[in-house]
Design a protein around this motif. Sequence first.
Motif, PDB file in Angstrom:
ATOM      1  N   UNK A 173       0.802  -1.177   0.109  1.00 33.02           N
ATOM      2  CA  UNK A 173      -0.125  -0.139  -0.207  1.00 33.02           C
ATOM      3  C   UNK A 173       0.760   1.154   0.120  1.00 33.02           C
ATOM      4  N   UNK A 174       1.896   1.318   0.617  1.00 31.62           N
ATOM      5  CA  UNK A 174       2.951   2.334   0.501  1.00 31.62           C
ATOM      6  C   UNK A 174       3.468   2.754  -1.018  1.00 31.62           C
ATOM      7  N   UNK A 175       3.608   1.503  -1.658  1.00 29.56           N
ATOM      8  CA  UNK A 175       4.203   1.761  -3.107  1.00 29.56           C
ATOM      9  C   UNK A 175       2.992   2.262  -3.861  1.00 29.56           C
ATOM     10  N   UNK A 176       1.661   1.788  -3.665  1.00 29.30           N
ATOM     11  CA  UNK A 176       0.690   2.209  -4.497  1.00 29.30           C
ATOM     12  C   UNK A 176       0.440   3.815  -3.797  1.00 29.30           C
ATOM     13  N   UNK A 177       0.395   4.050  -2.774  1.00 27.60           N
ATOM     14  CA  UNK A 177       0.301   5.333  -2.250  1.00 27.60           C
ATOM     15  C   UNK A 177       1.208   6.371  -3.079  1.00 27.60           C
ATOM     16  N   UNK A 178       2.305   5.942  -3.065  1.00 27.08           N
ATOM     17  CA  UNK A 178       3.593   6.859  -3.527  1.00 27.08           C
ATOM     18  C   UNK A 178       3.419   6.880  -5.051  1.00 27.08           C
ATOM     19  N   UNK A 179       3.357   5.690  -5.564  1.00 30.39           N
ATOM     20  CA  UNK A 179       3.703   5.434  -6.957  1.00 30.39           C
ATOM     21  C   UNK A 179       2.601   5.707  -7.821  1.00 30.39           C
ATOM     22  N   UNK A 180       1.192   5.645  -7.365  1.00 27.67           N
ATOM     23  CA  UNK A 180       0.009   5.803  -7.897  1.00 27.67           C
ATOM     24  C   UNK A 180      -0.796   6.944  -7.406  1.00 27.67           C
ATOM     25  N   UNK A 181      -1.479   6.845  -6.465  1.00 30.42           N
ATOM     26  CA  UNK A 181      -2.296   7.819  -5.941  1.00 30.42           C
ATOM     27  C   UNK A 181      -2.586   7.465  -4.439  1.00 30.42           C
ATOM     28  N   UNK A 182      -2.691   8.218  -3.448  1.00 37.09           N
ATOM     29  CA  UNK A 182      -3.160   7.627  -1.972  1.00 37.09           C
ATOM     30  C   UNK A 182      -4.470   7.147  -2.017  1.00 37.09           C
ATOM     31  N   UNK A 183      -5.302   7.676  -2.677  1.00 40.33           N
ATOM     32  CA  UNK A 183      -6.684   6.820  -2.522  1.00 40.33           C
ATOM     33  C   UNK A 183      -6.744   5.185  -3.093  1.00 40.33           C
ATOM     34  N   UNK A 184      -5.660   5.145  -4.196  1.00 40.83           N
ATOM     35  CA  UNK A 184      -5.419   3.735  -4.702  1.00 40.83           C
ATOM     36  C   UNK A 184      -4.931   2.847  -3.779  1.00 40.83           C
ATOM     37  N   UNK A 185      -4.388   2.862  -2.794  1.00 37.23           N
ATOM     38  CA  UNK A 185      -3.868   2.405  -1.754  1.00 37.23           C
ATOM     39  C   UNK A 185      -5.025   1.401  -0.985  1.00 37.23           C
TER      40      UNK A 185
END
Length: 85
Positions: A31-43
Amino acid sequence: MNVLAEWTALACEELGIDPARVDRDQILELTKEVAHGVARPAAPLTAYLLGLAQGAGTAPEEAVERLTALARNWGQTTTETLTDR
């Protein structure tokens, strides 16, 4: 016991999940990778989708690896997708 460990234990108990089957650190890393790499709500959405995949029989280890790679390569993936159109 810290709050996160206590929450995990209680949430597992509430849902009837064996806490030994939960790799909390792996999920947090994803979820850290997703929040930082994609968008926070994506986590949180990704964590939910991972749960659905696991319920459907997808091996969680494989699913986490695939989602982590997707998040880490998000910029490149979206650029390639946009240029394919």
